[in-house]
Design a protein around this motif. Structure first.
Motif, mmCIF file in Angstrom:
data_model
loop_
_atom_site.group_PDB
_atom_site.id
_atom_site.type_symbol
_atom_site.label_atom_id
_atom_site.label_comp_id
_atom_site.label_asym_id
_atom_site.label_seq_id
_atom_site.Cartn_x
_atom_site.Cartn_y
_atom_site.Cartn_z
ATOM 1 N N VAL A 153 0.865 -1.183 0.000
ATOM 2 C CA VAL A 153 0.000 0.000 0.000
ATOM 3 C C VAL A 153 0.896 1.225 0.000
ATOM 4 C CG1 VAL A 153 -1.973 -1.094 1.135
ATOM 5 C CG2 VAL A 153 -0.173 -0.034 2.529
ATOM 6 N N ALA A 154 0.358 2.337 -0.473
ATOM 7 C CA ALA A 154 1.159 3.554 -0.613
ATOM 8 C C ALA A 154 1.625 4.098 0.739
ATOM 9 C CB ALA A 154 0.347 4.615 -1.354
ATOM 10 N N ALA A 155 0.763 3.992 1.757
ATOM 11 C CA ALA A 155 1.100 4.530 3.089
ATOM 12 C C ALA A 155 0.820 3.465 4.147
ATOM 13 C CB ALA A 155 0.307 5.800 3.368
ATOM 14 N N PRO A 156 1.719 2.504 4.324
ATOM 15 C CA PRO A 156 1.478 1.414 5.272
ATOM 16 C C PRO A 156 1.301 1.867 6.716
ATOM 17 C CG PRO A 156 3.755 1.403 4.513
ATOM 18 C CD PRO A 156 3.018 2.361 3.639
ATOM 19 N N ASP A 157 1.845 3.055 7.052
ATOM 20 C CA ASP A 157 1.691 3.555 8.420
ATOM 21 C C ASP A 157 0.264 4.017 8.697
ATOM 22 O OD1 ASP A 157 2.254 5.578 6.511
ATOM 23 O OD2 ASP A 157 2.720 6.992 8.097
ATOM 24 N N ILE A 160 -5.081 0.136 9.325
ATOM 25 C CA ILE A 160 -5.871 0.042 10.553
ATOM 26 C C ILE A 160 -5.613 -1.307 11.205
ATOM 27 C CG2 ILE A 160 -8.194 0.085 11.544
ATOM 28 C CD1 ILE A 160 -9.065 1.689 9.076
ATOM 29 N N PRO A 161 -5.087 -1.340 12.439
ATOM 30 C CA PRO A 161 -4.804 -2.623 13.098
ATOM 31 C C PRO A 161 -6.076 -3.375 13.450
ATOM 32 C CG PRO A 161 -4.487 -0.807 14.631
ATOM 33 C CD PRO A 161 -4.734 -0.185 13.288
ATOM 34 N N GLN A 162 -6.069 -4.674 13.209
ATOM 35 C CA GLN A 162 -7.216 -5.524 13.505
ATOM 36 C C GLN A 162 -6.872 -6.593 14.548
ATOM 37 O OE1 GLN A 162 -10.208 -4.864 12.327
ATOM 38 N NE2 GLN A 162 -9.462 -3.197 11.040
ATOM 39 N N GLY A 163 -5.644 -6.563 15.056
ATOM 40 C CA GLY A 163 -5.217 -7.557 16.028
ATOM 41 C C GLY A 163 -4.533 -8.724 15.357
ATOM 42 N N ALA A 164 -3.739 -9.471 16.139
ATOM 43 C CA ALA A 164 -3.031 -10.656 15.648
ATOM 44 C C ALA A 164 -2.171 -10.335 14.426
ATOM 45 C CB ALA A 164 -4.017 -11.775 15.326
ATOM 46 N N SER A 165 -1.530 -9.170 14.442
ATOM 47 C CA SER A 165 -0.632 -8.733 13.350
ATOM 48 C C SER A 165 -1.352 -8.623 12.015
ATOM 49 C CB SER A 165 0.561 -9.699 13.216
ATOM 50 O OG SER A 165 1.352 -9.695 14.375
ATOM 51 N N THR A 166 -2.645 -8.354 12.047
ATOM 52 C CA THR A 166 -3.436 -8.191 10.829
ATOM 53 C C THR A 166 -3.932 -6.753 10.731
ATOM 54 O OG1 THR A 166 -4.174 -10.490 10.951
ATOM 55 C CG2 THR A 166 -5.422 -9.036 9.512
ATOM 56 N N TYR A 167 -3.932 -6.214 9.511
ATOM 57 C CA TYR A 167 -4.352 -4.837 9.290
ATOM 58 C C TYR A 167 -5.382 -4.776 8.168
ATOM 59 C CZ TYR A 167 0.094 -4.184 11.729
ATOM 60 O OH TYR A 167 1.122 -4.268 12.623
ATOM 61 N N SER A 168 -6.114 -3.665 8.149
ATOM 62 C CA SER A 168 -7.047 -3.396 7.050
ATOM 63 C C SER A 168 -6.611 -2.122 6.345
ATOM 64 C CB SER A 168 -8.476 -3.228 7.571
ATOM 65 O OG SER A 168 -8.977 -4.446 8.063
ATOM 66 N N ALA A 169 -6.809 -2.097 5.046
ATOM 67 C CA ALA A 169 -6.482 -0.893 4.280
ATOM 68 C C ALA A 169 -7.499 0.199 4.597
ATOM 69 C CB ALA A 169 -6.474 -1.204 2.795
ATOM 70 N N SER A 170 -7.063 1.440 4.487
ATOM 71 C CA SER A 170 -7.939 2.587 4.703
ATOM 72 C C SER A 170 -7.788 3.546 3.533
ATOM 73 C CB SER A 170 -7.576 3.298 6.013
ATOM 74 O OG SER A 170 -6.281 3.875 5.919
ATOM 75 N N ALA A 171 -8.635 4.560 3.521
ATOM 76 C CA ALA A 171 -8.518 5.561 2.463
ATOM 77 C C ALA A 171 -7.154 6.240 2.535
ATOM 78 C CB ALA A 171 -9.639 6.592 2.605
ATOM 79 N N ALA A 172 -6.646 6.418 3.775
ATOM 80 C CA ALA A 172 -5.357 7.089 3.943
ATOM 81 C C ALA A 172 -4.186 6.207 3.525
ATOM 82 C CB ALA A 172 -5.185 7.523 5.397
ATOM 83 N N SER A 173 -4.326 4.889 3.712
ATOM 84 C CA SER A 173 -3.224 3.985 3.349
ATOM 85 C C SER A 173 -3.173 3.721 1.852
ATOM 86 C CB SER A 173 -3.372 2.649 4.087
ATOM 87 O OG SER A 173 -4.450 1.883 3.566
ATOM 88 N N GLY A 174 -4.332 3.824 1.216
ATOM 89 C CA GLY A 174 -4.419 3.470 -0.195
ATOM 90 C C GLY A 174 -4.794 2.005 -0.356
ATOM 91 N N ALA A 175 -5.334 1.658 -1.500
ATOM 92 C CA ALA A 175 -5.756 0.282 -1.765
ATOM 93 C C ALA A 175 -4.541 -0.605 -2.032
ATOM 94 C CB ALA A 175 -6.706 0.244 -2.954
ATOM 95 N N PRO A 176 -4.623 -1.878 -1.666
ATOM 96 C CA PRO A 176 -3.515 -2.807 -1.921
ATOM 97 C C PRO A 176 -3.283 -3.006 -3.415
ATOM 98 C CG PRO A 176 -5.010 -3.692 -0.263
ATOM 99 C CD PRO A 176 -5.707 -2.519 -0.879
ATOM 100 N N ILE A 177 -2.018 -3.047 -3.790
ATOM 101 C CA ILE A 177 -1.632 -3.337 -5.169
ATOM 102 C C ILE A 177 -0.534 -4.409 -5.131
ATOM 103 C CG2 ILE A 177 -2.220 -1.037 -6.033
ATOM 104 C CD1 ILE A 177 0.757 -0.339 -5.888
ATOM 105 N N ALA A 178 -0.314 -5.069 -6.253
ATOM 106 C CA ALA A 178 0.705 -6.112 -6.316
ATOM 107 C C ALA A 178 2.057 -5.553 -5.896
ATOM 108 C CB ALA A 178 0.780 -6.688 -7.726
ATOM 109 N N ALA A 179 2.735 -6.283 -5.013
ATOM 110 C CA ALA A 179 4.030 -5.827 -4.495
ATOM 111 C C ALA A 179 5.127 -6.022 -5.531
ATOM 112 C CB ALA A 179 4.369 -6.582 -3.218
#
Length: 231
Positions: A153-157, A160-179
């Motif tokens: 994602v463009a802004a990984p910082d 949004i933390p979801q627990g257990a080292s899992t995160y969700s993308a947000s408008a601020a982070s940008g949508a996931p794209i192929a690494a």
């Protein structure tokens, strides 16, 4: 005092996850609250209201890689995340590559979250028969059964933390794209990037700030009582 308490809470969370694979330590920022003129003071001194904290995001430093020897463990080399299906059906992102097989022969996280897209191994497959290439291709023997999808994602910082080292993308982070430029290493796990020395130092500083704030509140209360008796 609230800012110091928030800092202590963050440090406690980071230290508690020191041994959690793929965990990214939380980072707090501090800023001053509004300054006002003290109208009761002839000198019109500027009086501060203290400090506040805000979540800046997560440390993006690479954690160390540990050789586990487990063929279902994978570590990410480079900035990226594995896509997983969360319990509510949405897509989550994680760097915790501690994978396992569920009852249907699907690769999941240690919390039971299926990979996205799902990867199902042939019935009766043993973990020792599984090969995971650096590009995420999963094979059993000579048969390719899927590919672990790694995204960025463009802004990984801003995830949004979801627990257990899992995160969700947000408008601020940008949508996931192929690494790009990220590889997987089978038989390894990325350890948390928590720097215990830094966390202990931060904790000591926050404890001192909290103690000073507490004493200041007590002193203010005492001065108020003295002022009341003089009226």
């Amino acid at each position: 005092m609230e800012a110091a308490q928030n800092q202590l809470d963050t440090v406690s969370s980071n230290m508690a996850n020191e041994d959690t694979p793929g965990y990214q330590s939380e980072v707090l920022g501090f800023s001053d609250l509004l300054y006002n003129t003290d109208n009761d003071d002839p000198s019109t001194a500027i009086v501060g209201s203290g400090a506040t904290t805000s979540m800046l995001g997560f440390s993006q430093s690479q954690g160390s890689l540990e050789n586990t020897g487990d063929p279902l463990d994978v570590a990410l080399n480079g900035p990226g995340y594995i896509e997983v299906r969360q319990n509510d059906g949405t897509t989550g992102l994680t760097r915790n590559g501690s994978l396992q097989l569920n009852a249907r022969g699907q690769l999941t996280t240690a919390q039971g979250q299926e990979l996205v897209p799902p990867i199902t191994l042939p019935k009766g497959t043993q973990s020792s028969q599984v090969s995971i290439a650096s590009d995420g291709t999963v094979s059993v023997g000579n048969q390719k059964v899927g590919q672990i999808k790694v995204v960025q994602v463009a802004a990984p910082d801003k995830l949004i933390p979801q627990g257990a080292s899992t995160y969700s993308a947000s408008a601020a982070s940008g949508a996931p794209i192929a690494a790009k430029g990220v590889t997987l290493q089978q038989g390894y796990l990325e350890q948390s990037n928590v720097d215990l020395t830094t966390e202990i130092s931060t904790m000591e500083t926050a404890e001192q700030a909290y103690d000073m704030g507490s004493k200041a509140v007590q002193m203010e209360a005492q001065l108020g009582q003295i002022a009341a008796t003089l009226k």
